[in-house]
Design a protein around this motif. Structure first.
Motif, PDB file in Angstrom:
ATOM      1  N   PHE A 190      -9.777 -13.831  16.941  1.00  0.00           N
ATOM      2  CA  PHE A 190      -8.619 -13.989  16.071  1.00  0.00           C
ATOM      3  C   PHE A 190      -9.144 -14.285  14.673  1.00  0.00           C
ATOM      4  O   PHE A 190     -10.163 -14.948  14.514  1.00  0.00           O
ATOM      5  CB  PHE A 190      -7.744 -15.163  16.508  1.00  0.00           C
ATOM      6  CG  PHE A 190      -7.099 -14.998  17.854  1.00  0.00           C
ATOM      7  CD1 PHE A 190      -6.481 -13.818  18.215  1.00  0.00           C
ATOM      8  CD2 PHE A 190      -7.098 -16.037  18.754  1.00  0.00           C
ATOM      9  CE1 PHE A 190      -5.879 -13.675  19.451  1.00  0.00           C
ATOM     10  CE2 PHE A 190      -6.500 -15.917  19.992  1.00  0.00           C
ATOM     11  CZ  PHE A 190      -5.879 -14.731  20.347  1.00  0.00           C
ATOM     12  N   PRO A 232      -6.559 -26.643  15.013  1.00  0.00           N
ATOM     13  CA  PRO A 232      -5.814 -25.626  15.770  1.00  0.00           C
ATOM     14  C   PRO A 232      -4.371 -26.083  15.977  1.00  0.00           C
ATOM     15  O   PRO A 232      -4.066 -27.267  15.851  1.00  0.00           O
ATOM     16  CB  PRO A 232      -6.541 -25.578  17.117  1.00  0.00           C
ATOM     17  CG  PRO A 232      -7.836 -26.254  16.905  1.00  0.00           C
ATOM     18  CD  PRO A 232      -7.651 -27.210  15.775  1.00  0.00           C
ATOM     19  N   HIS A 268      -7.624 -16.102  11.390  1.00  0.00           N
ATOM     20  CA  HIS A 268      -6.466 -16.872  10.946  1.00  0.00           C
ATOM     21  C   HIS A 268      -6.535 -17.274   9.474  1.00  0.00           C
ATOM     22  O   HIS A 268      -5.708 -18.037   8.998  1.00  0.00           O
ATOM     23  CB  HIS A 268      -6.286 -18.129  11.818  1.00  0.00           C
ATOM     24  CG  HIS A 268      -7.375 -19.126  11.672  1.00  0.00           C
ATOM     25  ND1 HIS A 268      -8.463 -19.178  12.519  1.00  0.00           N
ATOM     26  CD2 HIS A 268      -7.558 -20.126  10.779  1.00  0.00           C
ATOM     27  CE1 HIS A 268      -9.256 -20.158  12.159  1.00  0.00           C
ATOM     28  NE2 HIS A 268      -8.735 -20.756  11.100  1.00  0.00           N
ATOM     29  N   SER A 270     -11.680 -18.052  16.820  1.00  0.00           N
ATOM     30  CA  SER A 270     -10.709 -17.896  15.746  1.00  0.00           C
ATOM     31  C   SER A 270     -11.389 -18.227  14.419  1.00  0.00           C
ATOM     32  O   SER A 270     -11.925 -19.324  14.251  1.00  0.00           O
ATOM     33  CB  SER A 270      -9.498 -18.805  15.989  1.00  0.00           C
ATOM     34  OG  SER A 270      -8.458 -18.492  15.095  1.00  0.00           O
ATOM     35  N   PHE A 316     -12.935 -22.638  17.262  1.00  0.00           N
ATOM     36  CA  PHE A 316     -12.057 -22.585  16.096  1.00  0.00           C
ATOM     37  C   PHE A 316     -12.891 -22.921  14.869  1.00  0.00           C
ATOM     38  O   PHE A 316     -13.358 -24.047  14.712  1.00  0.00           O
ATOM     39  CB  PHE A 316     -10.920 -23.601  16.274  1.00  0.00           C
ATOM     40  CG  PHE A 316      -9.839 -23.523  15.255  1.00  0.00           C
ATOM     41  CD1 PHE A 316      -8.790 -22.623  15.405  1.00  0.00           C
ATOM     42  CD2 PHE A 316      -9.824 -24.370  14.158  1.00  0.00           C
ATOM     43  CE1 PHE A 316      -7.753 -22.571  14.478  1.00  0.00           C
ATOM     44  CE2 PHE A 316      -8.796 -24.326  13.222  1.00  0.00           C
ATOM     45  CZ  PHE A 316      -7.760 -23.420  13.377  1.00  0.00           C
ATOM     46  N   TRP A 335      -1.395 -18.860  12.791  1.00  0.00           N
ATOM     47  CA  TRP A 335      -1.152 -20.031  13.617  1.00  0.00           C
ATOM     48  C   TRP A 335      -0.084 -20.901  12.961  1.00  0.00           C
ATOM     49  O   TRP A 335      -0.006 -20.986  11.743  1.00  0.00           O
ATOM     50  CB  TRP A 335      -2.419 -20.869  13.772  1.00  0.00           C
ATOM     51  CG  TRP A 335      -3.546 -20.244  14.527  1.00  0.00           C
ATOM     52  CD1 TRP A 335      -4.794 -19.994  14.030  1.00  0.00           C
ATOM     53  CD2 TRP A 335      -3.588 -19.822  15.884  1.00  0.00           C
ATOM     54  NE1 TRP A 335      -5.589 -19.439  14.994  1.00  0.00           N
ATOM     55  CE2 TRP A 335      -4.869 -19.328  16.150  1.00  0.00           C
ATOM     56  CE3 TRP A 335      -2.655 -19.805  16.912  1.00  0.00           C
ATOM     57  CZ2 TRP A 335      -5.256 -18.839  17.387  1.00  0.00           C
ATOM     58  CZ3 TRP A 335      -3.023 -19.322  18.159  1.00  0.00           C
ATOM     59  CH2 TRP A 335      -4.304 -18.844  18.381  1.00  0.00           C
ATOM     60  N   CYS A 374      -9.483  -7.658  18.601  1.00  0.00           N
ATOM     61  CA  CYS A 374      -9.457  -8.541  17.432  1.00  0.00           C
ATOM     62  C   CYS A 374      -8.059  -8.477  16.827  1.00  0.00           C
ATOM     63  O   CYS A 374      -7.499  -7.392  16.698  1.00  0.00           O
ATOM     64  CB  CYS A 374     -10.502  -8.078  16.419  1.00  0.00           C
ATOM     65  SG  CYS A 374     -10.637  -9.125  14.952  1.00  0.00           S
TER      66      CYS A 374
END
Length: 155
Positions: free
Chosen positions: A117, A29, A119, A60, A22, A151, A146
């Motif tokens: 991901f 997260p 975000h 992410s 992340f 989130w 992808c």
């Protein structure tokens, strides 16, 4: 009931052995995934993690990894008229720079970039990372894995 317990035990074992990555300078997260993700805050930590542990199953991405990037975004149009980043003018590297490095790493080391991901709340930065990763995956693997995600963050 035993089947469900067994499933979750196996799932937890997978998560504990294969942590996801992340990338975000400030956010954490989502609470239900916090135990699974390893958090890196900037370009240097991102590169160090990948070089040490390899490419995780899921990464992410955030785009703005420094106040410099966030300020540029809001001072040049913000959400109403999002500016396209001038990457060469930034002192600090962005999530886009991390994605560029990652693609180069995959090519040099013949590694697969599995699932990504994006975000980021910065719409142009988000789109830049997404397009970069999608183009790479389509060219290299013939498929795209992808997604842009929103989130749900803990307040």
């Amino acid at each position: 009931m035993k089947g469900i317990k067994r499933f979750f035990k196996r799932l937890i074992r997978i998560f504990e052995t294969d942590r996801w990555l992340f990338l975000d300078d400030t956010r954490e997260p989502p609470i239900h995934l916090k135990r699974i993700f390893y958090i890196v805050r900037d370009y240097d930590e991102f590169v160090e993690y990948i070089e040490t542990y390899g490419i995780p199953e899921i990464i992410s991405f955030d785009h703005d990894l420094n106040l410099e990037h966030t300020n540029f975004f809001f001072e040049n149009g913000g959400f109403r008229n999002p500016p396209d980043s001038r990457y060469e003018n930034f002192k600090f590297k962005t999530g886009y720079d991390c994605a560029l490095w990652l693609i180069d790493y995959c090519k040099r080391n013949n590694k697969e970039l599995k699932k990504v991901f994006v975000h980021s709340h910065n719409p142009m930065g988000q789109r830049n990372i997404y397009n970069l990763i999608c183009n790479f995956q389509k060219k290299e693997y013939g498929k795209i894995n992808c997604k842009i995600v929103k989130w749900k963050y803990q307040k």
